[in-house]
Write a protein that holds these residues in place. Sequence first.
Motif, PDB file in Angstrom:
ATOM      1  N   ASP A 122       0.805  -1.220   0.000  1.00 16.78           N
ATOM      2  CA  ASP A 122       0.000   0.000   0.000  1.00 16.78           C
ATOM      3  C   ASP A 122       0.841   1.275   0.000  1.00 16.78           C
ATOM      4  O   ASP A 122       0.441   2.282  -0.579  1.00 16.78           O
ATOM      5  CB  ASP A 122      -0.936   0.006   1.204  1.00 16.78           C
ATOM      6  N   VAL A 123       1.988   1.244   0.683  1.00 12.73           N
ATOM      7  CA  VAL A 123       2.812   2.454   0.770  1.00 12.73           C
ATOM      8  C   VAL A 123       3.774   2.552  -0.410  1.00 12.73           C
ATOM      9  O   VAL A 123       3.918   3.617  -1.023  1.00 12.73           O
ATOM     10  CB  VAL A 123       3.586   2.493   2.106  1.00 12.73           C
ATOM     11  N   PHE A 124       4.415   1.431  -0.756  1.00 16.91           N
ATOM     12  CA  PHE A 124       5.435   1.473  -1.805  1.00 16.91           C
ATOM     13  C   PHE A 124       4.962   0.905  -3.141  1.00 16.91           C
ATOM     14  O   PHE A 124       5.689   0.992  -4.141  1.00 16.91           O
ATOM     15  CB  PHE A 124       6.688   0.721  -1.344  1.00 16.91           C
ATOM     16  N   GLY A 125       3.789   0.306  -3.184  1.00 15.90           N
ATOM     17  CA  GLY A 125       3.274  -0.223  -4.435  1.00 15.90           C
ATOM     18  C   GLY A 125       4.017  -1.430  -4.953  1.00 15.90           C
ATOM     19  O   GLY A 125       4.052  -1.684  -6.165  1.00 15.90           O
ATOM     20  N   LEU A 126       4.607  -2.228  -4.056  1.00 14.61           N
ATOM     21  CA  LEU A 126       5.387  -3.397  -4.444  1.00 14.61           C
ATOM     22  C   LEU A 126       4.549  -4.661  -4.316  1.00 14.61           C
ATOM     23  O   LEU A 126       3.709  -4.772  -3.420  1.00 14.61           O
ATOM     24  CB  LEU A 126       6.637  -3.514  -3.574  1.00 14.61           C
ATOM     25  N   SER A 127       4.799  -5.613  -5.171  1.00 15.47           N
ATOM     26  CA  SER A 127       4.021  -6.857  -5.146  1.00 15.47           C
ATOM     27  C   SER A 127       4.865  -8.095  -4.877  1.00 15.47           C
ATOM     28  O   SER A 127       4.332  -9.158  -4.573  1.00 15.47           O
ATOM     29  CB  SER A 127       3.277  -7.045  -6.476  1.00 15.47           C
ATOM     30  N   GLN A 128       6.203  -7.970  -4.965  1.00 15.19           N
ATOM     31  CA  GLN A 128       7.034  -9.147  -4.752  1.00 15.19           C
ATOM     32  C   GLN A 128       7.067  -9.544  -3.288  1.00 15.19           C
ATOM     33  O   GLN A 128       7.182  -8.703  -2.404  1.00 15.19           O
ATOM     34  CB  GLN A 128       8.479  -8.897  -5.222  1.00 15.19           C
ATOM     35  N   ARG A 129       6.984 -10.837  -3.044  1.00  9.97           N
ATOM     36  CA  ARG A 129       7.130 -11.348  -1.682  1.00  9.97           C
ATOM     37  C   ARG A 129       8.602 -11.281  -1.282  1.00  9.97           C
ATOM     38  O   ARG A 129       9.474 -11.660  -2.063  1.00  9.97           O
ATOM     39  CB  ARG A 129       6.637 -12.788  -1.615  1.00  9.97           C
ATOM     40  N   PRO A 130       8.929 -10.821  -0.071  1.00  9.39           N
ATOM     41  CA  PRO A 130      10.322 -10.810   0.364  1.00  9.39           C
ATOM     42  C   PRO A 130      10.929 -12.211   0.337  1.00  9.39           C
ATOM     43  O   PRO A 130      10.311 -13.178   0.786  1.00  9.39           O
ATOM     44  CB  PRO A 130      10.247 -10.266   1.794  1.00  9.39           C
ATOM     45  N   SER A 131      12.137 -12.307  -0.198  1.00  9.81           N
ATOM     46  CA  SER A 131      12.854 -13.578  -0.277  1.00  9.81           C
ATOM     47  C   SER A 131      14.305 -13.273  -0.588  1.00  9.81           C
ATOM     48  O   SER A 131      14.671 -12.118  -0.871  1.00  9.81           O
ATOM     49  CB  SER A 131      12.263 -14.465  -1.384  1.00  9.81           C
ATOM     50  N   ALA A 132      15.133 -14.298  -0.566  1.00  7.91           N
ATOM     51  CA  ALA A 132      16.534 -14.095  -0.932  1.00  7.91           C
ATOM     52  C   ALA A 132      16.649 -13.559  -2.359  1.00  7.91           C
ATOM     53  O   ALA A 132      17.512 -12.730  -2.655  1.00  7.91           O
ATOM     54  CB  ALA A 132      17.297 -15.403  -0.780  1.00  7.91           C
ATOM     55  N   GLU A 133      15.765 -14.028  -3.225  1.00  7.69           N
ATOM     56  CA  GLU A 133      15.819 -13.627  -4.627  1.00  7.69           C
ATOM     57  C   GLU A 133      15.333 -12.195  -4.852  1.00  7.69           C
ATOM     58  O   GLU A 133      15.814 -11.498  -5.749  1.00  7.69           O
ATOM     59  CB  GLU A 133      14.994 -14.585  -5.485  1.00  7.69           C
ATOM     60  N   SER A 134      14.363 -11.747  -4.066  1.00  3.44           N
ATOM     61  CA  SER A 134      13.767 -10.425  -4.289  1.00  3.44           C
ATOM     62  C   SER A 134      14.387  -9.323  -3.438  1.00  3.44           C
ATOM     63  O   SER A 134      14.047  -8.153  -3.595  1.00  3.44           O
ATOM     64  CB  SER A 134      12.258 -10.474  -4.017  1.00  3.44           C
ATOM     65  N   ALA A 135      15.286  -9.686  -2.518  1.00  6.14           N
ATOM     66  CA  ALA A 135      15.779  -8.732  -1.523  1.00  6.14           C
ATOM     67  C   ALA A 135      16.365  -7.478  -2.148  1.00  6.14           C
ATOM     68  O   ALA A 135      16.009  -6.346  -1.776  1.00  6.14           O
ATOM     69  CB  ALA A 135      16.810  -9.408  -0.615  1.00  6.14           C
ATOM     70  N   ASP A 136      17.272  -7.632  -3.081  1.00 12.38           N
ATOM     71  CA  ASP A 136      17.936  -6.455  -3.655  1.00 12.38           C
ATOM     72  C   ASP A 136      16.975  -5.595  -4.465  1.00 12.38           C
ATOM     73  O   ASP A 136      17.040  -4.356  -4.412  1.00 12.38           O
ATOM     74  CB  ASP A 136      19.109  -6.898  -4.529  1.00 12.38           C
ATOM     75  N   ALA A 137      16.073  -6.233  -5.215  1.00 15.47           N
ATOM     76  CA  ALA A 137      15.107  -5.462  -6.001  1.00 15.47           C
ATOM     77  C   ALA A 137      14.192  -4.657  -5.089  1.00 15.47           C
ATOM     78  O   ALA A 137      13.889  -3.480  -5.366  1.00 15.47           O
ATOM     79  CB  ALA A 137      14.287  -6.394  -6.891  1.00 15.47           C
ATOM     80  N   LEU A 138      13.747  -5.254  -3.996  1.00 17.64           N
ATOM     81  CA  LEU A 138      12.900  -4.536  -3.042  1.00 17.64           C
ATOM     82  C   LEU A 138      13.674  -3.395  -2.396  1.00 17.64           C
ATOM     83  O   LEU A 138      13.150  -2.279  -2.252  1.00 17.64           O
ATOM     84  CB  LEU A 138      12.381  -5.505  -1.974  1.00 17.64           C
ATOM     85  N   TYR A 139      14.900  -3.665  -1.991  1.00 21.86           N
ATOM     86  CA  TYR A 139      15.722  -2.629  -1.352  1.00 21.86           C
ATOM     87  C   TYR A 139      15.897  -1.436  -2.290  1.00 21.86           C
ATOM     88  O   TYR A 139      15.737  -0.274  -1.881  1.00 21.86           O
ATOM     89  CB  TYR A 139      17.080  -3.221  -0.974  1.00 21.86           C
ATOM     90  N   ASP A 140      16.205  -1.712  -3.535  1.00 23.24           N
ATOM     91  CA  ASP A 140      16.435  -0.629  -4.498  1.00 23.24           C
ATOM     92  C   ASP A 140      15.156   0.169  -4.752  1.00 23.24           C
ATOM     93  O   ASP A 140      15.193   1.409  -4.854  1.00 23.24           O
ATOM     94  CB  ASP A 140      16.961  -1.201  -5.813  1.00 23.24           C
ATOM     95  N   ALA A 141      14.026  -0.526  -4.862  1.00 22.04           N
ATOM     96  CA  ALA A 141      12.760   0.167  -5.132  1.00 22.04           C
ATOM     97  C   ALA A 141      12.369   1.058  -3.961  1.00 22.04           C
ATOM     98  O   ALA A 141      11.928   2.206  -4.150  1.00 22.04           O
ATOM     99  CB  ALA A 141      11.662  -0.853  -5.418  1.00 22.04           C
ATOM    100  N   ILE A 142      12.533   0.550  -2.734  1.00 25.05           N
ATOM    101  CA  ILE A 142      12.188   1.352  -1.560  1.00 25.05           C
ATOM    102  C   ILE A 142      13.145   2.532  -1.428  1.00 25.05           C
ATOM    103  O   ILE A 142      12.726   3.667  -1.131  1.00 25.05           O
ATOM    104  CB  ILE A 142      12.200   0.477  -0.293  1.00 25.05           C
ATOM    105  N   SER A 143      14.424   2.299  -1.650  1.00 21.19           N
ATOM    106  CA  SER A 143      15.410   3.378  -1.561  1.00 21.19           C
ATOM    107  C   SER A 143      15.099   4.493  -2.555  1.00 21.19           C
ATOM    108  O   SER A 143      15.200   5.684  -2.226  1.00 21.19           O
ATOM    109  CB  SER A 143      16.818   2.834  -1.816  1.00 21.19           C
ATOM    110  N   ALA A 144      14.723   4.101  -3.756  1.00 19.28           N
ATOM    111  CA  ALA A 144      14.383   5.106  -4.770  1.00 19.28           C
ATOM    112  C   ALA A 144      13.171   5.922  -4.343  1.00 19.28           C
ATOM    113  O   ALA A 144      13.131   7.153  -4.526  1.00 19.28           O
ATOM    114  CB  ALA A 144      14.126   4.422  -6.114  1.00 19.28           C
ATOM    115  N   ALA A 145      12.183   5.265  -3.768  1.00 13.87           N
ATOM    116  CA  ALA A 145      10.988   5.982  -3.306  1.00 13.87           C
ATOM    117  C   ALA A 145      11.331   6.944  -2.168  1.00 13.87           C
ATOM    118  O   ALA A 145      10.853   8.090  -2.142  1.00 13.87           O
ATOM    119  CB  ALA A 145       9.928   4.986  -2.857  1.00 13.87           C
TER     120      ALA A 145
END
Length: 470
Positions: A122-145
């Motif tokens: 709801d806050v960041f608009g992300l749909s990926q479930r946290p996991s070892a595979e998604s960690a960096d993509a989530l980190y980068d998307a949140i950092s950019a926001a």
Amino acid sequence: MTSMTSLHADRLLPADLGTRDIARRLHAATAGLPIISPHGHVPPQWLAEDTAFRDPTSLLISPDHYVFRLLHAQGVPLADLGVGGVPLDEQGARRAWRLFCENWSAFRGTSSRFWLESVLSDVFGLSQRPSAESADALYDAISAALATPEFRPRALAERFGISVLATTDDPTDSLEHHRALAEDPGFATRVAPTFRPDRYLEPARADFAELVAALGRAADVDTSTYAGYLAALEDRRRFFKAHGGVSTDHSHVDVVTLTLDPAEAQRIYAKALTGKASATEATAFRRHMLMEMARMATEDGLVMTLHPGVHRDHHTPTADRFGPDTGHDIPVAVEFTRALQPLLERYGTAEGFQLILFTLDESVFSREIAPLAGFYPSVYAGAPWWFLDAPEAVRRYRGAVTETAGFHRTSGFIDDTRAFLSIPARHDMSRRLDAAYLAQLVAEHRLDEDEALETAVELVTTIPSRAFKL
């Protein structure tokens, strides 16, 4: 990467389709209402300075004991998560985020997962479930926001619809951040300080003399005598009220109350200043001071909230290294009825006195707190707090309290959080659970739907406003 599918529109609503339809209508009536957050721990300087959040770890992991304690239970060292106030560099922050994502399964079934998923979606608009595979993509998307103006603290407070946000503050605090926010015509959220005097009421502390000396300096009062000590506390309470404060917060191991003779109180106080008060004397003085806090509340009108029953700093090595509030405070049993009788005998029917009782001991909801709130006009049953502000515990609370005390003798939801971005998710959880409870009453023909609708709205508007004198 797997998407999150648990963020269903009907999450936490009844499984029965007919009851769910009722709950949907009730939740729809409250989902967009402003948030009243009358007890929490968000630092006021975040809003006053409106500084951009640094990174996902320092925002969502390091300050949130709900999150890092579960990671610690999985064997993740607290030092690797930035706990204890020492900020991580970018590499360390990213590594901590990976550890969080790699251990996402540890949060299954917890309230923290509900809040974290809501924040990500709801806050960041992300749909990926946290996991070892998604960690960096989530980190980068949140950092950019977080680098954008839309994710500054004030913009988020406006986006979240927070109308009232209470902080928790030391009695000697200058409240400069609260004053700056109150004087800013461009900021609509009411940020109210909360007077938290716990450590100034505990003569067993090794630093008690230093604390009350600091209290005296803040109040410009000589605290070398018991009378001066009381005058300093009264002065600082007035200062907090003048800066928008509406309540005081007290979190001792118990809520036993008693009255000491003034000469005896002065004797113990004098011994405490020299570090010579016995454990028995120090406990008696603290219990006497709860009575004094109630007496002051009848004079200045601040709402008195009690949050007892926590064994603080259960693991000494962790406390020594990382400090307090680092995930190892553990609930203990607590008793209210006999403990509070001296206080309620004197002030329970006093005009203007209001007392909100919180607990981590669920056994007292129906046995003690609801009956007390169902008789004394001053007493309110506090919402499930800390370990209990979770779906199943909230459901149990509603069943335990409402049949005895009704809805209007409760406090409204309390998010009690340092995790700023989780505030809307926590309040939405409460609104969904209340909608589900009220829908069940309608489905069982115990309540008409128009009454349920009115109650659902009151639970997030007039009920917390009345309990906290907003």
